[in-house]
Design a protein around this motif. Sequence first.
Motif, PDB file in Angstrom:
ATOM      1  N   HIS A  83     -12.380  -8.780   2.690  1.00 21.03           N
ATOM      2  CA  HIS A  83     -11.504  -9.913   1.794  1.00 21.03           C
ATOM      3  C   HIS A  83     -12.429 -11.075   1.501  1.00 21.03           C
ATOM      4  O   HIS A  83     -11.717 -12.342   1.818  1.00 21.03           O
ATOM      5  CB  HIS A  83     -10.422 -10.363   2.480  1.00 21.03           C
ATOM      6  N   HIS A 179       0.067  -7.142   4.938  1.00 21.55           N
ATOM      7  CA  HIS A 179      -0.620  -7.562   6.017  1.00 21.55           C
ATOM      8  C   HIS A 179       0.348  -8.179   6.921  1.00 21.55           C
ATOM      9  O   HIS A 179       1.185  -8.755   6.589  1.00 21.55           O
ATOM     10  CB  HIS A 179      -1.675  -8.747   5.743  1.00 21.55           C
ATOM     11  N   HIS A 207      -4.763  -1.357   3.439  1.00 22.62           N
ATOM     12  CA  HIS A 207      -4.990  -2.463   4.136  1.00 22.62           C
ATOM     13  C   HIS A 207      -3.477  -2.644   4.818  1.00 22.62           C
ATOM     14  O   HIS A 207      -2.290  -2.173   4.069  1.00 22.62           O
ATOM     15  CB  HIS A 207      -5.141  -3.783   3.374  1.00 22.62           C
TER      16      HIS A 207
HETATM   17 ZN   LIG Z   1      -6.596  -6.757   3.999  1.00 21.54          ZN
END
Ligand SMILES: [Zn+2]
Length: 284
Positions: A83, A179, A207
Amino acid sequence: MPLMKTGAILKLARENGFGVLATNVLNYETILCSIRAAEAERLPVIIMYYPGYESFIPAEAVALLTRYEAAKTWVPVGLHFDHSKSVEQAMWGLRTGYLSVMIDGSAHPLEDNMRDTATVVRAARAMDVEVEAELGFVGRGLNPDDVNNPNKFTVPGEAERFVRETGVDFLAISYGNAHGDYISTPMLDFARLSEIRERVNIPLVLHGSSHIPDEQVRESVRRGILKVNVATEYFQTFYKGLYGVMKREQPGDTYKSAVEEIRQGMIEFIQAKMRVLNPAGFSL
Ligand SMILES: [Zn+2]
């Protein structure tokens, strides 16, 4: 063995029908327990640094420790810089010796995301480093709009163009994943994942795997996800272990005895995650 490149690890995974667990780390325990779990499962693992964790541990320290531990083990270990929010941040990962870096331009318009990704790819190629990018927006699981709004999901046709024009090596996609903790049980859009898989041949990345039901993670791997990132649940496992030790209030407990016990729970957590990604039971 020396660190193995992310692409080589993911190629091994593709050829053998499993997904690779990539763990976010923020101290020695999180690095070490991931590698111990990989040894126990006889599988590779990718260690990831998130460039928002400088207050916990410097990126340089994670690179050094991971390289050191990788050299002592026989399982393949990868080292990935997660990221980067800007080209400059991705350059930091490149300079620090990470073998792959993520440039995350998913919050920006498509053309800007493509431009920044292509810039990082050019720089990374010169240093023999691989690049992950993100298309579609993987937001926060506690924000209902990030989880339920298909306008934030990856558009398969855009993914095809993005990969072709940027030359990126791996692509993180959005299909109902997010997330952190989720506001409600996630329902991944598998039809979308399959359509992206048909149009894009590079490894796809999931993710925000924490708290996605195992069956949905397994189905994602079946449909072509090769790298699965985990952070939140791993850190929660550390916290639960710490809480268990504290609650017991055993005389004579010290930092050392607590860490030994907490490590065991963390290793078991990573092993269980790795098994979810490995339906055919591959082992090295
Ligand atoms: Zn991520």
